[in-house]
Design a protein around this motif. Structure first.
Motif, mmCIF file in Angstrom:
data_model
loop_
_atom_site.group_PDB
_atom_site.id
_atom_site.type_symbol
_atom_site.label_atom_id
_atom_site.label_comp_id
_atom_site.label_asym_id
_atom_site.label_seq_id
_atom_site.Cartn_x
_atom_site.Cartn_y
_atom_site.Cartn_z
ATOM 1 N N VAL A 260 33.117 32.354 31.280
ATOM 2 C CA VAL A 260 33.341 33.531 30.439
ATOM 3 C C VAL A 260 33.182 34.807 31.254
ATOM 4 O O VAL A 260 34.026 35.722 31.191
ATOM 5 N N LEU A 261 32.093 34.908 32.031
ATOM 6 C CA LEU A 261 31.880 36.107 32.844
ATOM 7 C C LEU A 261 33.002 36.311 33.853
ATOM 8 O O LEU A 261 33.479 37.435 34.055
ATOM 9 N N ALA A 262 33.422 35.246 34.501
ATOM 10 C CA ALA A 262 34.494 35.362 35.490
ATOM 11 C C ALA A 262 35.783 35.860 34.844
ATOM 12 O O ALA A 262 36.487 36.724 35.388
ATOM 13 N N ASP A 263 36.097 35.359 33.662
ATOM 14 C CA ASP A 263 37.307 35.810 32.960
ATOM 15 C C ASP A 263 37.202 37.298 32.596
ATOM 16 O O ASP A 263 38.191 38.043 32.709
ATOM 17 N N LEU A 264 36.037 37.734 32.150
ATOM 18 C CA LEU A 264 35.860 39.145 31.809
ATOM 19 C C LEU A 264 36.044 40.040 33.028
ATOM 20 O O LEU A 264 36.687 41.105 32.951
ATOM 21 N N ILE A 265 35.518 39.628 34.158
ATOM 22 C CA ILE A 265 35.643 40.433 35.379
ATOM 23 C C ILE A 265 37.104 40.481 35.822
ATOM 24 O O ILE A 265 37.612 41.549 36.205
ATOM 25 N N ARG A 266 37.802 39.355 35.747
ATOM 26 C CA ARG A 266 39.225 39.359 36.115
ATOM 27 C C ARG A 266 40.024 40.286 35.197
ATOM 28 O O ARG A 266 40.940 40.976 35.634
ATOM 29 N N GLU A 267 39.680 40.280 33.918
ATOM 30 C CA GLU A 267 40.368 41.151 32.983
ATOM 31 C C GLU A 267 40.134 42.613 33.323
ATOM 32 O O GLU A 267 41.055 43.440 33.290
ATOM 33 N N HIS A 268 38.909 42.969 33.678
ATOM 34 C CA HIS A 268 38.605 44.345 34.071
ATOM 35 C C HIS A 268 39.330 44.713 35.354
ATOM 36 O O HIS A 268 39.779 45.855 35.520
ATOM 37 N N ARG A 269 39.450 43.778 36.272
ATOM 38 C CA ARG A 269 40.178 44.053 37.519
ATOM 39 C C ARG A 269 41.642 44.348 37.246
ATOM 40 O O ARG A 269 42.265 45.185 37.896
ATOM 41 N N ARG A 270 42.197 43.629 36.283
ATOM 42 C CA ARG A 270 43.619 43.874 35.956
ATOM 43 C C ARG A 270 43.806 45.229 35.287
ATOM 44 O O ARG A 270 44.839 45.861 35.433
#
Length: 367
Positions: A357-367
């Motif tokens: 979940v955390l990794a997905d949130l960080i990737r979303e913020h990067r995008r």
């Protein structure tokens, strides 16, 4: 209506996060919570004396046990210079009251334990880097063994150097050492204060990580010039720490199976650390860098692309995951893109789900 120092008081971010961890399904990487299944079950006989008032310094039997173990580590700590605390946070507050006025130079690690920063700020500390300015400070506060938040363990050379600096400059060394028993590799854990004959120092430990945090029992020892004023400060705010909690702790740490308990605890958390490290590589290898901690309870992540992790927290909690943004651990300007993740509390399945979940949130913020 209130004192001037209240103006600078901020709520503790760790306390705010811990307030949500009991929600059903919540995966917590936030506080340094022990694994629930490793907490003790206690059965023992209570005598009337533990229900009576006691000495401010603490139960003499428990102080003697603590003193014996500290002296075994090379610390000059006879029982009459050992104090039992109502949690190690009380020790931080007592030391701050003793030393810090508005503008007092206080040397700390960058980053360091955020609850200590909160207390020191409350009394007006001016923060400087312990690595470069300890000699110019009145107080040097360090967590050198499996530090919070980084998990780093200071080398023998670093410990020797800080001891020499404090001795030469007259800086009071405050060594906070709650994680020393949670060692997963062979490293130098000899206290810095054991290298400071003739200096001014405070050494603090806790039973929260090795026994039960709910009992709120810690301890400190101090050099001869500091112990008496620290005791007077404790008497001004706390008649004595819970005698019931002290008795429970004393019975536990003097039991024949205590060394075996410590060994089992370290083995259990070593397994959790290793599993968590593999899961981090699976979910975060393209997102962050980190060092494997040789002890303690935390991984410290440095994101490869800078974002303010405080902006992720509410979203993560809404998704059932709690963590500690790294920015809160810096004494002056926060360094963006850091996170402290606790590996001791969540089991392997929950940890894997939470990291995804955390990794997905960080990737979303990067995008």
């Amino acid at each position: 209506m209130f004192s001037q120092r209240i103006d600078g008081l901020q709520p503790s971010p760790i306390r705010a996060v811990l307030g949500v961890i009991d929600r059903p399904g919540m995966v917590s990487f936030a506080g340094g919570l022990p694994a629930t299944q490793m907490l003790p079950e206690w059965s023992g006989s209570l005598t009337q004396d533990v229900m009576q008032y006691g000495p401010s310094e603490g139960d003499p039997d428990l102080r003697a046990v603590v003193a014996d173990r500290l002296r075994g580590m090379g610390v000059d700590a006879p029982p009459d210079r050992v104090m039992i605390l109502s949690g190690s946070q009380q020790g931080i507050d007592l030391v701050a009251k003793l030393v810090i006025d508005a503008g007092t130079r206080t040397a700390v690690e960058f980053p360091t334990y955020l609850a200590a920063l909160q207390v020191f700020r409350f009394y007006g500390a001016r923060f400087v880097d312990v690595g470069t300015a300890a000699a110019a400070a009145a107080l040097a506060y360090v967590v050198p063994t499996f530090g919070n938040p980084t998990g780093r363990c200071a080398s023998a050379a670093e410990r020797d150097a800080l001891a020499r600096t404090c001795l030469a400059s007259g800086t009071i060394l405050f060594e906070d050492d709650p994680y020393r028993e949670l060692a997963y590799e062979t490293v130098d854990r000899r206290p810095i204060v054991a290298r400071m004959s003739g200096g001014s120092w405070i050494y603090q430990g806790s039973f929260s990580k090795t026994f039960a945090p709910g009992l709120r029992i810690g301890f400190l020892a101090a050099s001869d010039d500091l112990f008496a004023p620290l005791l007077m400060l404790k008497q001004a705010v706390d008649l004595h720490s819970s005698r019931l909690s002290q008795r429970i702790v004393h019975d536990a740490v003097t039991a024949p199976d205590w060394p075996a308990r410590l060994s089992a605890l370290a083995a259990f958390y070593r397994t959790r650390r290793d599993c968590f490290g593999r899961q981090l590589h699976r979910h975060f290898s393209d997102l962050a860098d980190w060092d494997e901690p040789s002890g303690g309870l935390f991984f410290w992540l440095r994101l490869k692309r800078e974002i303010d992790t405080r902006t992720l927290l509410d979203e993560a909690i809404a998704c059932g995951v709690a963590f500690m943004p790294g920015e809160a651990f810096y004494p002056n300007a926060p360094v963006l893109g850091t996170m402290r993740l606790n590996f001791s509390h969540a089991d392997a399945g929950d940890a894997d789900r939470g990291l995804a979940v955390l990794a997905d949130l960080i990737r979303e913020h990067r995008r």
